[in-house]
Design a protein around this motif. Structure first.
Motif, short mmCIF file in Angstrom:
data_model
loop_
_atom_site.label_atom_id
_atom_site.label_comp_id
_atom_site.label_asym_id
_atom_site.label_seq_id
_atom_site.Cartn_x
_atom_site.Cartn_y
_atom_site.Cartn_z
N ALA A 1 0.82 -1.21 0.00
CA ALA A 1 0.00 0.00 0.00
C ALA A 1 0.86 1.25 0.00
N GLY A 2 1.92 1.26 0.80
CA GLY A 2 2.80 2.41 0.84
C GLY A 2 3.46 2.68 -0.50
N SER A 3 3.79 1.62 -1.23
CA SER A 3 4.45 1.78 -2.53
C SER A 3 3.53 2.42 -3.56
N TRP A 4 2.22 2.16 -3.46
CA TRP A 4 1.29 2.71 -4.44
C TRP A 4 1.21 4.24 -4.39
N PHE A 5 1.52 4.82 -3.24
CA PHE A 5 1.35 6.27 -3.07
C PHE A 5 2.65 7.06 -3.14
N LEU A 6 3.77 6.36 -3.34
CA LEU A 6 5.06 7.05 -3.33
C LEU A 6 5.16 8.12 -4.42
N GLY A 7 4.67 7.83 -5.60
CA GLY A 7 4.80 8.76 -6.71
C GLY A 7 3.65 9.73 -6.86
N LEU A 8 2.71 9.73 -5.91
CA LEU A 8 1.54 10.59 -6.00
C LEU A 8 1.65 11.78 -5.05
N ASP A 9 0.85 12.79 -5.32
CA ASP A 9 0.79 13.96 -4.45
C ASP A 9 -0.14 13.63 -3.28
N VAL A 10 0.41 12.90 -2.31
CA VAL A 10 -0.38 12.39 -1.19
C VAL A 10 0.17 12.93 0.13
N LYS A 11 -0.74 13.30 1.02
CA LYS A 11 -0.36 13.75 2.35
C LYS A 11 -0.22 12.54 3.27
N HIS A 12 1.00 12.26 3.73
CA HIS A 12 1.24 11.17 4.68
C HIS A 12 1.06 11.72 6.11
N VAL A 13 0.16 11.12 6.85
CA VAL A 13 -0.09 11.56 8.23
C VAL A 13 0.35 10.46 9.18
#
Length: 342
Positions: A311-323
């Protein structure tokens, strides 16, 4: 007499020129109307073509699309849903003669509310005792489960796959349990320990297809969830369109084949000793836009040995806010915590 004839001739000429001018203006207006109508028809045809192309491109595994295109598709679909909702409101207003209707019925307003979060409790065969404990502790069943959905906007389902021997006793036991509780999401994939990352991916994809919620949460079947604390925390993040919430960590990468947490792709991770930052797998939450991203790209997103790393890998290249939210650290129960391992 001569003067009268001259005046009459001038009037006739003026009328003739006026008629010619009017005729020319009318012809120009007609041609302009044809031109505008033609352009509108052409634009409409172009939109239809683009929509068909988007549907073709986003078909199951037909071709890869960029992250930017995917986010645009998500935005377009959101706008389409809003437009459909507005059309329904206009139709209802028309039936009521455009009269304002005061919504004093609280129950009706609550029933139309968008779900706050869909919780997928990933479970396995032989874990009925765990499921019963969860139903009694926080999830509820029957009328209690429906009440939580209606009043709090929180939907919970147990997520499980099918036996490798389809239709055997394992499958029948789940079907029998579901016929009594009606709280399962049964996936069309083999239920096996090594398939957990794919199982989590399919949960997000199918849940996003079925429910249009603000958030989607993955939970293990040995975790207690504080529903009220979860609702309050998620409400505070509604202003973030793409958010990934959890107890963030960077776990160790194990390259030894015999190790319990062996990672076949260990060589891909930087120093080959630690993973990138990701939320702990006991419980984490993603926003609706990210769940839709997973749904659209389900056939392109690869998985690793663990569902939380995947799941973490899917969002690495996106403009995502990690909380990094300490309340999601289920192994350390504290006041105000959202979850606890049991």
């Amino acid at each position: 007499m001569m003067q009268s004839k001259g005046s009459s001739s001038k009037v006739s000429n003026m009328l003739f020129r006026t008629r010619i001018s009017s005729l020319l203006i009318s012809m120009f207006a007609i041609f302009a109307s044809f031109y505008v109508a033609g352009r509108l028809w052409q634009d409409a045809q172009t939109r239809v073509y683009l929509i068909k192309e988007l549907d073709r491109v986003t078909g199951l595994g037909q071709s890869a699309i960029s992250v930017d295109d995917t986010l645009k598709i998500i935005a377009c679909r959101e706008q389409r849903k809003k437009l459909s909702a507005l059309e329904l409101d206009l139709a209802a207003a028309g039936r009521e003669g455009f009269t304002s209707k005061r919504s004093s019925d609280t129950n009706e307003a609550v029933s139309k509310r968008r779900p706050l979060v869909v919780i997928g409790v990933l479970t396995r065969f032989g874990r009925k005792n765990n499921r019963e404990a969860i139903r009694k502790a926080w999830m509820g069943s029957g009328a209690t489960l429906k009440k939580m959905e209606k009043e709090k906007g929180i939907i919970s389902r147990f997520v499980i796959g099918r036996s490798a021997d389809r239709g055997d006793n394992l499958d029948r036991s789940i079907d029998d349990e579901n016929s009594q509780t009606d709280d399962f999401m049964i996936l069309d994939q083999v239920e096996a320990p090594g398939e957990l990352p794919k199982k989590a991916k399919m949960f997000f994809a199918l849940a996003a297809d079925r429910w249009d919620a603000d958030f989607y949460a993955k939970v293990n079947d040995d975790v207690y969830v504080n529903i009220d604390a979860l609702g309050a925390t998620l409400t505070s993040h509604l202003d973030k369109p793409r958010v990934y919430i959890g107890c963030m960590k960077s776990g160790q990468v194990f390259s030894e084949p015999g190790h319990k947490w062996y990672e076949p792709d260990w060589w891909k991770f930087g120093d080959k000793k630690s993973y990138f930052r990701h939320a702990s797998g006991e419980m984490y939450v993603i926003s609706g836009a990210l769940a839709k991203f997973i749904s659209i790209n389900r056939n392109l997103l690869r998985t690793y040995a663990h569902d939380d790393v995947s799941a973490g890998s899917w969002f690495l290249g996106l403009d995502v806010k990690h909380v990094d939210e300490g309340k999601f650290c289920c192994s350390s129960w504290s006041t105000g915590a959202i979850c606890s391992g049991v």
